[in-house]
Design a protein around this motif. Sequence first.
Motif, PDB file in Angstrom:
ATOM      1  N   SER A   7       0.842  -1.194   0.000  1.00 19.92           N
ATOM      2  CA  SER A   7       0.000   0.000   0.000  1.00 19.92           C
ATOM      3  C   SER A   7       0.880   1.248   0.000  1.00 19.92           C
ATOM      4  O   SER A   7       2.069   1.195   0.334  1.00 19.92           O
ATOM      5  CB  SER A   7      -0.890   0.010   1.245  1.00 19.92           C
ATOM      6  N   SER A  89      -7.408  -6.300   0.935  1.00 18.48           N
ATOM      7  CA  SER A  89      -8.818  -6.522   1.288  1.00 18.48           C
ATOM      8  C   SER A  89      -8.937  -6.588   2.808  1.00 18.48           C
ATOM      9  O   SER A  89      -8.085  -7.159   3.492  1.00 18.48           O
ATOM     10  CB  SER A  89      -9.325  -7.858   0.721  1.00 18.48           C
ATOM     11  N   ARG A  90     -10.025  -6.029   3.310  1.00 20.95           N
ATOM     12  CA  ARG A  90     -10.373  -6.161   4.728  1.00 20.95           C
ATOM     13  C   ARG A  90     -11.456  -7.232   4.780  1.00 20.95           C
ATOM     14  O   ARG A  90     -12.542  -7.044   4.227  1.00 20.95           O
ATOM     15  CB  ARG A  90     -10.880  -4.832   5.268  1.00 20.95           C
ATOM     16  N   GLU A  92     -13.871  -9.886   6.858  1.00 21.14           N
ATOM     17  CA  GLU A  92     -14.524 -10.295   8.094  1.00 21.14           C
ATOM     18  C   GLU A  92     -14.900 -11.758   7.914  1.00 21.14           C
ATOM     19  O   GLU A  92     -15.480 -12.135   6.901  1.00 21.14           O
ATOM     20  CB  GLU A  92     -15.757  -9.440   8.345  1.00 21.14           C
ATOM     21  N   THR A 103     -11.595 -10.085  12.017  1.00 23.84           N
ATOM     22  CA  THR A 103     -11.448  -9.199  10.869  1.00 23.84           C
ATOM     23  C   THR A 103      -9.963  -8.949  10.659  1.00 23.84           C
ATOM     24  O   THR A 103      -9.261  -8.559  11.586  1.00 23.84           O
ATOM     25  CB  THR A 103     -12.177  -7.861  11.099  1.00 23.84           C
ATOM     26  N   TYR A 104      -9.503  -9.212   9.434  1.00 23.45           N
ATOM     27  CA  TYR A 104      -8.103  -8.995   9.086  1.00 23.45           C
ATOM     28  C   TYR A 104      -8.009  -8.260   7.764  1.00 23.45           C
ATOM     29  O   TYR A 104      -8.856  -8.431   6.896  1.00 23.45           O
ATOM     30  CB  TYR A 104      -7.338 -10.318   8.941  1.00 23.45           C
ATOM     31  N   THR A 105      -6.953  -7.493   7.622  1.00 28.71           N
ATOM     32  CA  THR A 105      -6.612  -6.893   6.340  1.00 28.71           C
ATOM     33  C   THR A 105      -5.443  -7.687   5.780  1.00 28.71           C
ATOM     34  O   THR A 105      -4.471  -7.950   6.488  1.00 28.71           O
ATOM     35  CB  THR A 105      -6.224  -5.413   6.508  1.00 28.71           C
ATOM     36  N   GLU A 116      -2.284  -4.760  14.583  1.00 29.19           N
ATOM     37  CA  GLU A 116      -3.091  -3.826  13.792  1.00 29.19           C
ATOM     38  C   GLU A 116      -4.128  -4.555  12.949  1.00 29.19           C
ATOM     39  O   GLU A 116      -4.826  -3.936  12.146  1.00 29.19           O
ATOM     40  CB  GLU A 116      -2.184  -3.000  12.876  1.00 29.19           C
ATOM     41  N   GLY A 117      -4.199  -5.885  13.095  1.00 27.03           N
ATOM     42  CA  GLY A 117      -5.163  -6.657  12.320  1.00 27.03           C
ATOM     43  C   GLY A 117      -4.749  -6.868  10.876  1.00 27.03           C
ATOM     44  O   GLY A 117      -5.584  -7.107  10.009  1.00 27.03           O
ATOM     45  N   LYS A 118      -3.442  -6.805  10.610  1.00 26.06           N
ATOM     46  CA  LYS A 118      -2.926  -6.992   9.255  1.00 26.06           C
ATOM     47  C   LYS A 118      -2.147  -8.305   9.202  1.00 26.06           C
ATOM     48  O   LYS A 118      -1.175  -8.473   9.936  1.00 26.06           O
ATOM     49  CB  LYS A 118      -2.001  -5.839   8.855  1.00 26.06           C
ATOM     50  N   GLU A 155     -14.090  -5.889   2.138  1.00 23.81           N
ATOM     51  CA  GLU A 155     -14.092  -4.448   1.912  1.00 23.81           C
ATOM     52  C   GLU A 155     -12.734  -4.005   1.414  1.00 23.81           C
ATOM     53  O   GLU A 155     -11.742  -4.678   1.608  1.00 23.81           O
ATOM     54  CB  GLU A 155     -14.390  -3.691   3.216  1.00 23.81           C
ATOM     55  N   ARG A 156     -12.684  -2.835   0.810  1.00 20.40           N
ATOM     56  CA  ARG A 156     -11.422  -2.210   0.399  1.00 20.40           C
ATOM     57  C   ARG A 156     -11.056  -1.181   1.405  1.00 20.40           C
ATOM     58  O   ARG A 156     -11.768  -0.404   1.878  1.00 20.40           O
ATOM     59  CB  ARG A 156     -11.554  -1.513  -0.941  1.00 20.40           C
TER      60      ARG A 156
END
Length: 156
Positions: A7, A89-90, A92, A103-105, A116-118, A155-156
């Motif tokens: 990113s 992508s995010r 769930e 929920t992960y990105t 950070e959930g990544k 989600e984006r």
Amino acid sequence: MSFEYMSQEGYDKLVAELRQLESVELPQVREAIAEARDKGDLSENFEYHAAKREQARLLGRIRFKQRVLAHARVIDVSRLDSDSVQLLSRVEMTNLANNSRMTYTIASPHEADIREGKISIKSPIAQAMLNKHAGDVVEVRVPAGMLRLRIDSIER
């Protein structure tokens, strides 16, 4: 080495880290080496050897970050498919064994940070979900065994 997709945020963070290493930390270590050298006998000078080890470590980190940036390609998220799981992508999802939601990105390996959930696109969970759609169920082998995950939303 192949391209390393990431990113804009991850790219900018890597550039900032490299600047910090080159313009702040490396000059500090070089100054510490000079001060230790001025103290005399280098063969028994612990401060000198410690500073030289730190310099070698920093130079290794700098070279690594330079290589990553040289092969980095920033992703234009507007061109990504939002119907399926892709890099950035995010997602769930629900663990079907215990109905817990997560929920992960999906991130590049250099941006991955579980706090950070990544998660890395190279992780088993991300690999199993790539190109899947909301409603799909994936099975993933992880060190703790087999997981069955339902993709609830993307989600984006």
